[in-house]
Scaffold this motif. Structure first.
Motif, mmCIF file in Angstrom:
data_model
loop_
_atom_site.group_PDB
_atom_site.id
_atom_site.type_symbol
_atom_site.label_atom_id
_atom_site.label_comp_id
_atom_site.label_asym_id
_atom_site.label_seq_id
_atom_site.Cartn_x
_atom_site.Cartn_y
_atom_site.Cartn_z
ATOM 1 N N PHE A 71 0.830 -1.195 0.000
ATOM 2 C CA PHE A 71 0.000 0.000 0.000
ATOM 3 C C PHE A 71 0.869 1.251 0.000
ATOM 4 O O PHE A 71 1.939 1.277 0.617
ATOM 5 C CB PHE A 71 -0.922 0.015 1.229
ATOM 6 C CG PHE A 71 -1.886 -1.132 1.285
ATOM 7 C CD1 PHE A 71 -3.012 -1.151 0.492
ATOM 8 C CD2 PHE A 71 -1.648 -2.209 2.126
ATOM 9 C CE1 PHE A 71 -3.899 -2.217 0.533
ATOM 10 C CE2 PHE A 71 -2.524 -3.278 2.180
ATOM 11 C CZ PHE A 71 -3.652 -3.279 1.379
ATOM 12 N N LYS A 72 0.390 2.283 -0.676
ATOM 13 C CA LYS A 72 1.145 3.532 -0.767
ATOM 14 C C LYS A 72 0.927 4.439 0.443
ATOM 15 O O LYS A 72 1.732 5.324 0.709
ATOM 16 C CB LYS A 72 0.760 4.278 -2.046
ATOM 17 C CG LYS A 72 1.192 3.563 -3.316
ATOM 18 C CD LYS A 72 0.888 4.382 -4.552
ATOM 19 C CE LYS A 72 1.379 3.676 -5.806
ATOM 20 N NZ LYS A 72 1.107 4.471 -7.028
ATOM 21 N N HIS A 73 -0.171 4.217 1.158
ATOM 22 C CA HIS A 73 -0.495 5.073 2.304
ATOM 23 C C HIS A 73 -0.624 4.208 3.556
ATOM 24 O O HIS A 73 -1.656 3.565 3.776
ATOM 25 C CB HIS A 73 -1.787 5.839 2.044
ATOM 26 C CG HIS A 73 -1.811 6.576 0.734
ATOM 27 N ND1 HIS A 73 -1.047 7.691 0.497
ATOM 28 C CD2 HIS A 73 -2.486 6.326 -0.413
ATOM 29 C CE1 HIS A 73 -1.258 8.119 -0.746
ATOM 30 N NE2 HIS A 73 -2.127 7.300 -1.315
ATOM 31 N N VAL A 74 0.443 4.189 4.370
ATOM 32 C CA VAL A 74 0.454 3.394 5.602
ATOM 33 C C VAL A 74 0.632 4.351 6.780
ATOM 34 O O VAL A 74 1.667 5.007 6.909
ATOM 35 C CB VAL A 74 1.588 2.359 5.597
ATOM 36 C CG1 VAL A 74 1.555 1.526 6.889
ATOM 37 C CG2 VAL A 74 1.479 1.444 4.381
ATOM 38 N N LYS A 75 -0.382 4.423 7.627
ATOM 39 C CA LYS A 75 -0.329 5.309 8.784
ATOM 40 C C LYS A 75 0.255 4.570 9.980
ATOM 41 O O LYS A 75 -0.181 3.466 10.309
ATOM 42 C CB LYS A 75 -1.735 5.819 9.123
ATOM 43 C CG LYS A 75 -2.404 6.591 7.990
ATOM 44 C CD LYS A 75 -3.799 7.076 8.396
ATOM 45 C CE LYS A 75 -4.471 7.833 7.253
ATOM 46 N NZ LYS A 75 -5.809 8.355 7.639
ATOM 47 N N THR A 76 1.238 5.188 10.646
ATOM 48 C CA THR A 76 1.881 4.543 11.793
ATOM 49 C C THR A 76 1.834 5.419 13.044
ATOM 50 O O THR A 76 2.443 5.066 14.057
ATOM 51 C CB THR A 76 3.353 4.220 11.466
ATOM 52 O OG1 THR A 76 4.033 5.435 11.104
ATOM 53 C CG2 THR A 76 3.463 3.228 10.317
ATOM 54 N N ASP A 77 1.138 6.540 12.967
ATOM 55 C CA ASP A 77 1.122 7.485 14.090
ATOM 56 C C ASP A 77 -0.208 7.503 14.845
ATOM 57 O O ASP A 77 -0.493 8.431 15.599
ATOM 58 C CB ASP A 77 1.427 8.896 13.581
ATOM 59 C CG ASP A 77 0.445 9.350 12.501
ATOM 60 O OD1 ASP A 77 -0.276 8.496 11.967
ATOM 61 O OD2 ASP A 77 0.421 10.568 12.199
ATOM 62 N N LEU A 78 -1.023 6.479 14.662
ATOM 63 C CA LEU A 78 -2.331 6.433 15.316
ATOM 64 C C LEU A 78 -2.296 5.499 16.516
ATOM 65 O O LEU A 78 -1.595 4.485 16.514
ATOM 66 C CB LEU A 78 -3.407 5.932 14.343
ATOM 67 C CG LEU A 78 -3.604 6.716 13.037
ATOM 68 C CD1 LEU A 78 -4.637 6.001 12.164
ATOM 69 C CD2 LEU A 78 -4.040 8.145 13.309
ATOM 70 N N ASN A 79 -3.069 5.847 17.559
ATOM 71 C CA ASN A 79 -3.277 4.872 18.631
ATOM 72 C C ASN A 79 -4.477 4.005 18.262
ATOM 73 O O ASN A 79 -5.133 4.243 17.252
ATOM 74 C CB ASN A 79 -3.473 5.568 19.987
ATOM 75 C CG ASN A 79 -4.661 6.521 20.000
ATOM 76 O OD1 ASN A 79 -5.715 6.240 19.418
ATOM 77 N ND2 ASN A 79 -4.493 7.673 20.654
ATOM 78 N N MET A 80 -4.791 3.015 19.097
ATOM 79 C CA MET A 80 -5.822 2.050 18.727
ATOM 80 C C MET A 80 -7.199 2.697 18.635
ATOM 81 O O MET A 80 -7.985 2.374 17.735
ATOM 82 C CB MET A 80 -5.839 0.904 19.754
ATOM 83 C CG MET A 80 -6.463 -0.361 19.238
ATOM 84 S SD MET A 80 -5.552 -0.987 17.814
ATOM 85 C CE MET A 80 -6.825 -1.968 17.042
ATOM 86 N N LYS A 81 -7.491 3.618 19.522
ATOM 87 C CA LYS A 81 -8.794 4.287 19.506
ATOM 88 C C LYS A 81 -8.966 5.108 18.226
ATOM 89 O O LYS A 81 -10.020 5.065 17.575
ATOM 90 C CB LYS A 81 -8.930 5.189 20.734
ATOM 91 C CG LYS A 81 -10.290 5.872 20.845
ATOM 92 C CD LYS A 81 -10.383 6.707 22.118
ATOM 93 C CE LYS A 81 -11.741 7.403 22.211
ATOM 94 N NZ LYS A 81 -11.842 8.239 23.451
ATOM 95 N N GLN A 82 -7.929 5.845 17.852
ATOM 96 C CA GLN A 82 -7.981 6.647 16.631
ATOM 97 C C GLN A 82 -8.104 5.762 15.395
ATOM 98 O O GLN A 82 -8.859 6.067 14.468
ATOM 99 C CB GLN A 82 -6.732 7.519 16.530
ATOM 100 C CG GLN A 82 -6.635 8.604 17.590
ATOM 101 C CD GLN A 82 -5.273 9.275 17.599
ATOM 102 O OE1 GLN A 82 -4.254 8.674 17.247
ATOM 103 N NE2 GLN A 82 -5.243 10.539 18.020
ATOM 104 N N ALA A 83 -7.353 4.667 15.399
ATOM 105 C CA ALA A 83 -7.367 3.765 14.247
ATOM 106 C C ALA A 83 -8.745 3.131 14.049
ATOM 107 O O ALA A 83 -9.252 3.045 12.926
ATOM 108 C CB ALA A 83 -6.306 2.682 14.420
ATOM 109 N N LYS A 84 -9.372 2.690 15.148
ATOM 110 C CA LYS A 84 -10.703 2.086 15.046
ATOM 111 C C LYS A 84 -11.733 3.110 14.566
ATOM 112 O O LYS A 84 -12.630 2.768 13.786
ATOM 113 C CB LYS A 84 -11.130 1.510 16.399
ATOM 114 C CG LYS A 84 -10.423 0.207 16.762
ATOM 115 C CD LYS A 84 -10.954 -0.338 18.082
ATOM 116 C CE LYS A 84 -10.326 -1.684 18.414
ATOM 117 N NZ LYS A 84 -10.835 -2.236 19.696
ATOM 118 N N SER A 85 -11.586 4.342 15.020
ATOM 119 C CA SER A 85 -12.498 5.401 14.586
ATOM 120 C C SER A 85 -12.357 5.649 13.087
ATOM 121 O O SER A 85 -13.358 5.778 12.371
ATOM 122 C CB SER A 85 -12.212 6.693 15.365
ATOM 123 O OG SER A 85 -13.030 7.754 14.901
#
Length: 220
Positions: A68-82
């Motif tokens: 994937f070209k867009h991989v986010k690594t700066d999120l916590n679990m709550k933000q990621a689930k949202s």
């Protein structure tokens, strides 16, 4: 009115033109809208959430290997689930707390488990793609973990035997302790290098490919 006159009348011709135009318009809209799906899956954003301080290397490896070209690594679990629920990301790869520590225990009870979160409210094409990625990543990590664990076991056994032999030699020849320890250190370095090379060769001997027979044309 004869049938011929009816067919060539303005009303019938107008209706035929509208039907043809509408049909072509719908086909055009359909293909222009769906043909991009198979070739644009890599544009979908995904997230890696690492909750284990000892798995920073794994996080970097996953980011590098994901298609994937867009991989986010700066999120916590709550933000990621949202963001998953809001369709701002389409897959969450979660490295839970103590993941690395649980792998090293090898006590038959502790388990290091990666978790993949997929929003099944998304179109089936994206869901299916994310499932495939999850299985592929899971298998890759499992193979890597098994290799590292096997190497660790073999190294520990080799060094334990060397330590036992060294103690026996020192007990039998106390005046040659320094020479025995120096030779043991050289043997340790050589054995470790051989083990590392062996497992590097094992890892490089594995390959994974998918052969797609009778592949449907892109857009179908």
């Amino acid at each position: 009115m004869s049938f011929k006159k009816f067919i060539v009348s303005k009303g019938v011709l107008g209706a035929l033109i509208i039907v043809l135009f509408y049909g072509l318009l719908m086909v055009g809209i359909y293909f222009s809208g769906y043909k991009v799906v198979p070739s644009k899956i890599n544009q979908l954003p995904v997230a890696i959430v690492n909750q284990d301080k000892d798995s920073a290397t794994l996080k970097k490896q996953l980011k590098k290997s994901l298609p994937f070209k867009h991989v986010k690594t700066d999120l916590n679990m709550k933000q990621a689930k949202s963001q998953l629920n809001d369709r701002k990301v389409y897959l969450i790869i979660n490295i839970p707390k103590d993941f690395n520590a649980n792998l090293k225990k090898m006590d038959g009870q502790s388990k290091g488990e990666l978790k993949f979160y997929i929003n099944y409210a998304n179109p089936m094409t994206s869901v299916s793609s994310m499932e495939s990625v999850a299985k592929s990543v899971g298998n890759h990590v499992q193979k890597s973990v098994l290799l590292q664990q096997s190497k660790g076991i073999l190294t520990a056994a080799e060094l334990s035997q060397l330590e036992s032999e060294t103690k026996s030699l020192i007990t039998a020849n106390p005046t040659q302790k320094d020479a025995i320890l120096q030779k043991a250190e050289q043997t340790k370095s050589t054995a470790t290098a051989k083990i590392n090379q062996t497992y590097t060769n094992v890892a490089n001997s594995y390959n994974y490919s998918i052969v797609k027979m009778n592949k449907a044309p892109s857009g179908m």
